[in-house]
Design an enzyme around this catalytic site. Structure first.
Site, PDB file in Angstrom:
ATOM      1  N   HIS A 186      63.119  32.778 -93.254  1.00 40.95           N
ATOM      2  CA  HIS A 186      62.620  34.264 -93.109  1.00 40.95           C
ATOM      3  C   HIS A 186      61.762  34.389 -94.510  1.00 40.95           C
ATOM      4  O   HIS A 186      62.009  33.944 -95.637  1.00 40.95           O
ATOM      5  CB  HIS A 186      63.782  35.243 -93.309  1.00 40.95           C
ATOM      6  CG  HIS A 186      63.456  36.466 -93.327  1.00 40.95           C
ATOM      7  ND1 HIS A 186      63.024  37.162 -92.037  1.00 40.95           N
ATOM      8  CD2 HIS A 186      62.972  37.590 -93.971  1.00 40.95           C
ATOM      9  CE1 HIS A 186      62.603  38.331 -92.230  1.00 40.95           C
ATOM     10  NE2 HIS A 186      62.703  38.672 -93.405  1.00 40.95           N
ATOM     11  N   VAL A 188      67.909  32.896 -96.167  1.00 40.68           N
ATOM     12  CA  VAL A 188      66.648  32.059 -96.422  1.00 40.68           C
ATOM     13  C   VAL A 188      66.411  31.376 -94.845  1.00 40.68           C
ATOM     14  O   VAL A 188      65.552  30.706 -94.997  1.00 40.68           O
ATOM     15  CB  VAL A 188      66.937  30.962 -97.518  1.00 40.68           C
ATOM     16  CG1 VAL A 188      66.867  31.372 -98.771  1.00 40.68           C
ATOM     17  CG2 VAL A 188      68.117  29.956 -96.972  1.00 40.68           C
ATOM     18  N   GLU A 189      67.114  31.973 -94.158  1.00 35.46           N
ATOM     19  CA  GLU A 189      67.043  31.353 -92.689  1.00 35.46           C
ATOM     20  C   GLU A 189      66.443  32.347 -91.734  1.00 35.46           C
ATOM     21  O   GLU A 189      65.385  32.740 -91.708  1.00 35.46           O
ATOM     22  CB  GLU A 189      68.349  30.471 -92.164  1.00 35.46           C
ATOM     23  CG  GLU A 189      68.408  29.300 -93.076  1.00 35.46           C
ATOM     24  CD  GLU A 189      69.529  28.491 -92.660  1.00 35.46           C
ATOM     25  OE1 GLU A 189      69.717  27.970 -91.620  1.00 35.46           O
ATOM     26  OE2 GLU A 189      70.671  28.251 -93.537  1.00 35.46           O
ATOM     27  N   MET A 190      67.452  33.088 -90.887  1.00 39.26           N
ATOM     28  CA  MET A 190      67.322  33.960 -89.932  1.00 39.26           C
ATOM     29  C   MET A 190      67.428  35.694 -90.327  1.00 39.26           C
ATOM     30  O   MET A 190      66.880  36.294 -89.789  1.00 39.26           O
ATOM     31  CB  MET A 190      67.791  33.641 -88.519  1.00 39.26           C
ATOM     32  CG  MET A 190      67.432  32.342 -88.102  1.00 39.26           C
ATOM     33  SD  MET A 190      68.574  31.800 -86.706  1.00 39.26           S
ATOM     34  CE  MET A 190      68.157  32.717 -85.598  1.00 39.26           C
TER      35      MET A 190
END
Lengths: 364, 364
Positions: free
Chosen positions: A102, A144-146
């Site tokens: 993200h 930091v991902e979805m």
């Protein structure tokens, strides 16, 4: 097929494969010895997914899980799906040093492959998720991902009638089928089908000793006798146990960043510093870059580092080449799937939100 | 089937569909009138892709094009593929206001659907690419999209033996098969297969007047008589001509941003300010948000804006609902593809580069 028949096949195959300049019996003995050692350490990938005790694999659940796996609307931005970092067309990885999530943020560790992950004893490099169901809930929420929340994810799924119907079909006994946990169960069921049987090494294990060349068999022998199989064993040649990275010699800080303590962050137990789950070596030639830090692009370099760091051995170029040749035989049939047509959004579906609230540092 | 046979079918279908409370003959006459008007303005999507004069569609080329379309390594970061913004599972769009590209940069315009795009007279909102081959070369190089260069893209493709073999097979007559242009040709050939035949409206056009409900047929009538079909006509109900946005009344600056002059930037001709290609309305219910600015999420709102901006008419809620009902009949069979297993990288493959050189402003 019984063990006796396997052995008979192996002898037959060994006779066919033996080279004219060597004595047939000596080659047979060597061939059989390598095969017997291999069978003691490894198992082939089965042709069918394993049974999940708490999550029966059914066709409606797998189809739903496939949609969820490929649906970028599980992320807050509407741009990132499970498949972004665990690309089914790229051996279940993203071929990045560490994953980008993200807001183009860089994650802390290299994405492990989803292929055959169902055979691991636990998930993530530090084993903090006990199974793929638990794992699937992590990246959806990681900033930091979805960067999503369970509430927003469920609201997204609930807003699409086709998803509601599919959850009802996949979880027919549930009074409340559309939940974050059932989302993860469906993804787990789908991921359990992402196995890669029929590698040349598996054909070898099943008795076809001609499936490996002499160089590859030499690599197998080195892999077994050198100690690699102490950690990389079982059906996944890894994924079954935890080990300190740098047991004999600590790698460079680029390869083993001092700030990432590995399993210690999960257990808080003394001695678990820099301990990681031994990764599977299945399809390893397809999944660079290597290690949890993802900084090593060449498999040859990764093998050399394993030699010094884990075995206390400076492998020479011939040994490295032989081990790499063996590792190349671990590539199996890649999963074939149909690209799913995803359920259409409704007016109630949360809008994609690409804004980044706060950037997160790279070490967990 | 001849036109005569279509007409006979239509009469038969009209008889079956007529409602008991109305006179059969009156309904027949109305039904036939709407169908005849529709046939004068529109054509069904064919069951097979069209012939590309300069780029024959062959199986090896389509398979190669599918790989390229789904390969994120066409981007500098190794993260963004054609499918990121033109998702085959999401009606060929990303369901974003404007697309997010390299470095999480926001692009200037809403991503048009790839589905049926082969039937458009030109590509992009401003028609600056004459066909899908020319189009495919744009986003790969755009700094806010895939941020790659032709040289780096070709180096990437050349580095993977499987791609080289597939280019050789797809472009058997070429002395230099692996080129940026041939990459675009293969993508064009694949994209030409992404058509959506068999919508309910197409079944109607072919003579099955029962394929549309009364409300949908009323919407069709409004669409034709109200003037929508002046721009949204032909096989794609759009994609065939250029028109000023705001011919009767200029929309809000949010909907029509003053800085985006549309086709004027291509032609530099007076009168081309705020001129855009009329977008296809095929599968339009699946492709929010709407307009080149992508700020309108509800199809009802988009239809209302079209009424005031293009027709000088304040459509009432019943009229809007009827037109939206008709637009829902334009959803065809979505393309079914197998997810391709992508060629493995080699040591010569350029490494993914996620760094952002410079951020680009949002208006072209």
């Amino acid at each position: 097929m019984s063990t006796r028949n396997y052995a008979a096949l192996a002898v037959l195959a060994g006779l066919i494969a033996c080279q004219p300049q060597q004595g047939g019996e000596a080659v047979d003995a060597q061939t059989n010895e390598a095969l017997q050692m291999a069978r003691a350490a490894f198992e082939p990938i089965p042709d069918q997914p394993p049974v999940l005790e708490d999550n029966p694999i059914t066709a409606p659940k797998v189809e739903l899980g496939k949609m969820l796996y490929l649906d970028p609307r599980l992320s807050r931005s509407g741009l990132i799906s499970c498949n972004t970092c665990h690309n089914i067309g790229m051996a279940g990885v993203d071929v990045q040093v560490t994953s980008i999530g993200h807001g183009w943020q860089s994650g802390p560790r290299n994405a492990p492959t989803v292929l055959n992950a169902v055979f691991n004893i636990a998930q993530f490099w530090d084993g903090r998720a006990e199974d793929l169901e638990q794992q699937a809930m992590g990246p959806v929420q990681a900033a930091v991902e979805m960067s999503n929340t369970p509430e927003r994810t469920v609201a997204t799924l609930m807003s699409m009638p086709e998803y509601v119907e599919r959850f009802e079909a996949a979880f027919a006994d549930a009074t409340d089928p559309v939940t974050f946990e059932n989302m993860a169960r469906a993804i787990e069921a789908f991921e359990a089908t992402l196995i890669t049987p029929n590698s040349r090494f598996d054909r070898y294990l099943k008795g076809d000793v001609t499936a490996l060349s002499d160089a590859e068999t030499e690599g197998l022998r080195l892999f077994l006798e050198g100690g690699c199989a102490s950690c990389h064993n079982g059906v996944n040649l890894g994924g079954a146990s935890y080990h300190p990275f740098g047991v004999r010699r600590r790698p460079d800080p680029g390869v083993l960043p001092p700030g990432d303590l590995g399993r210690y962050a999960v257990t808080r137990m003394e001695g678990d510093e820099y301990v990681f789950k031994a990764p599977t070596l299945r399809n390893v030639e397809l999944t660079p870059p290597y290690f949890h830090s993802g900084v090593v692009w060449r498999l040859e370099d990764a093998v050399a580092i394993m030699g010094t760091a884990q075995l206390g051995t400076e492998l020479n170029p011939e040994q490295i080449a032989a081990v790499v040749a063996f590792l190349g035989t671990l590539t199996g049939d890649q999963p074939q799937i149909d690209y799913p047509i995803l359920p259409p959004r409704s007016e109630a579906t949360p809008l994609p939100d690409v804004a980044v609230e706060a950037r997160v540092s790279a070490v967990p």
